[in-house]
Design a protein around this motif. Sequence first.
Motif, PDB file in Angstrom:
ATOM      1  N   TYR A 180       0.857  -1.189   0.000  1.00 50.66           N
ATOM      2  CA  TYR A 180       0.000   0.000   0.000  1.00 50.66           C
ATOM      3  C   TYR A 180       0.894   1.240   0.000  1.00 50.66           C
TER       4      TYR A 180
ATOM      5  N   PHE B 213      -4.699   7.471   1.605  1.00 48.16           N
ATOM      6  CA  PHE B 213      -4.474   6.270   0.809  1.00 48.16           C
ATOM      7  C   PHE B 213      -4.303   6.646  -0.653  1.00 48.16           C
TER       8      PHE B 213
ATOM      9  N   TYR C 172      -3.246   0.375  -3.759  1.00 47.06           N
ATOM     10  CA  TYR C 172      -3.028  -0.945  -3.145  1.00 47.06           C
ATOM     11  C   TYR C 172      -2.657  -1.900  -4.271  1.00 47.06           C
TER      12      TYR C 172
ATOM     13  N   THR D 161      -4.838  -8.877   3.270  1.00 51.03           N
ATOM     14  CA  THR D 161      -5.382  -7.530   3.249  1.00 51.03           C
ATOM     15  C   THR D 161      -5.250  -6.901   4.628  1.00 51.03           C
ATOM     16  N   GLY D 162      -5.487  -5.639   4.708  1.00 54.07           N
ATOM     17  CA  GLY D 162      -5.406  -4.940   5.984  1.00 54.07           C
ATOM     18  C   GLY D 162      -6.581  -5.241   6.894  1.00 54.07           C
ATOM     19  N   LEU D 163      -7.512  -6.046   6.400  1.00 53.06           N
ATOM     20  CA  LEU D 163      -8.714  -6.286   7.181  1.00 53.06           C
ATOM     21  C   LEU D 163      -8.405  -7.056   8.461  1.00 53.06           C
ATOM     22  N   ILE D 164      -7.644  -8.085   8.325  1.00 52.89           N
ATOM     23  CA  ILE D 164      -7.435  -8.959   9.457  1.00 52.89           C
ATOM     24  C   ILE D 164      -6.007  -8.883   9.970  1.00 52.89           C
ATOM     25  N   THR D 165      -5.063  -8.831   9.051  1.00 55.10           N
ATOM     26  CA  THR D 165      -3.661  -8.860   9.445  1.00 55.10           C
ATOM     27  C   THR D 165      -3.138  -7.445   9.609  1.00 55.10           C
ATOM     28  N   GLU D 166      -2.107  -7.309  10.420  1.00 58.63           N
ATOM     29  CA  GLU D 166      -1.539  -5.995  10.621  1.00 58.63           C
ATOM     30  C   GLU D 166      -0.679  -5.607   9.437  1.00 58.63           C
ATOM     31  N   ALA D 167      -0.643  -4.307   9.192  1.00 58.57           N
ATOM     32  CA  ALA D 167       0.189  -3.765   8.131  1.00 58.57           C
ATOM     33  C   ALA D 167       1.440  -3.160   8.747  1.00 58.57           C
TER      34      ALA D 167
ATOM     35  N   PHE E 282       4.577  -0.574   8.238  1.00 58.47           N
ATOM     36  CA  PHE E 282       4.924   0.618   7.471  1.00 58.47           C
ATOM     37  C   PHE E 282       6.427   0.854   7.450  1.00 58.47           C
TER      38      PHE E 282
ATOM     39  N   TYR F 200      -3.601   2.104  15.243  1.00 62.68           N
ATOM     40  CA  TYR F 200      -2.233   2.379  14.824  1.00 62.68           C
ATOM     41  C   TYR F 200      -1.795   3.669  15.499  1.00 62.68           C
TER      42      TYR F 200
ATOM     43  N   PRO G 263       3.518   5.000  10.389  1.00 63.59           N
ATOM     44  CA  PRO G 263       2.577   4.435  11.355  1.00 63.59           C
ATOM     45  C   PRO G 263       3.030   3.073  11.857  1.00 63.59           C
TER      46      PRO G 263
ATOM     47  N   TYR H  67       1.566  -0.443  13.912  1.00 75.29           N
ATOM     48  CA  TYR H  67       0.415  -1.209  14.408  1.00 75.29           C
ATOM     49  C   TYR H  67       0.472  -1.291  15.933  1.00 75.29           C
TER      50      TYR H  67
ATOM     51  N   ALA I 102     -11.697  -1.854  10.006  1.00 76.82           N
ATOM     52  CA  ALA I 102     -11.325  -2.627   8.826  1.00 76.82           C
ATOM     53  C   ALA I 102     -12.603  -3.095   8.176  1.00 76.82           C
TER      54      ALA I 102
ATOM     55  N   ILE J 108      -6.589   0.324   4.408  1.00 72.67           N
ATOM     56  CA  ILE J 108      -6.729   0.975   5.711  1.00 72.67           C
ATOM     57  C   ILE J 108      -6.924   2.458   5.466  1.00 72.67           C
TER      58      ILE J 108
END
Lengths: 115, 110
Positions: free
Chosen positions: A33, A45, A48, A98-104, A106, B36, B44, B46, B91, B98
């Motif tokens: 992302y 954003f 992606y 995806t960012g839905l469940i797992t951490e992203a 940076f 975050y 950022p 988490y 989410a 995100i």
Amino acid sequence: NAGVMQNPRHLVRRRGQEARLRCSPMKGHSHVYWYRQLPEEGLKFMVYLQKENIIDESGMPKERFSAEFPKEGPSILRIQQVVRGDSAAYFCASSHGTGLITEAFFGQGTRLTVV
Amino acid sequence: DAKTTQPNSMESNEEEPVHLPCNHSTISGTDYIHWYRQLPSQGPEYVIHGLTSNVNNRMASLAIAEDRKSSTLILHRATLRDAAVYYCILAMNRDDKIIFGKGTRLHILP
């Protein structure tokens, strides 16, 4: 396991030049992302990507901006004919899914200054 | 789209607990709540996420209201290093990205 690597950390370009920002995701991550943060503002954003595919580019300006995530190598955010308004911090993130469940995770960002 | 509401800024004393609130009254049943934070001049980071039950990890705790319309991020013992902007994010199950709001800027007083 190295984190998300972005380079360069700082980039100075004259108006009209091209800026190429690189992002190497964490090992094993196939989702990338890109975000832009203007001075004193929030993270916006941009795009992606998964390997060789752009999944969502709804935040990308229609002109001058492009992104890719090739099968081999880092993800690249390219800004053509830069203008002063492109000066910002650009952050890349990667995740397993995806960012839905797992951490992203940076990167530290690339700070672009257009003079 | 489901949205979150957070105070613009908060202050806390060093070595005291901090409770950062987040309202998300339009949350749907499958939306996860993510937190975050962004330290000055950094990307950022988490912090924690949860769905329905309270969650704990080495950084913080997440308390989720029974109706899921609000949540609270708890830093048990704030240090100066915890001064950052904290983002509460839903989410959404129909988006893969995100989306950051304005967050809460947390100031820690020595």
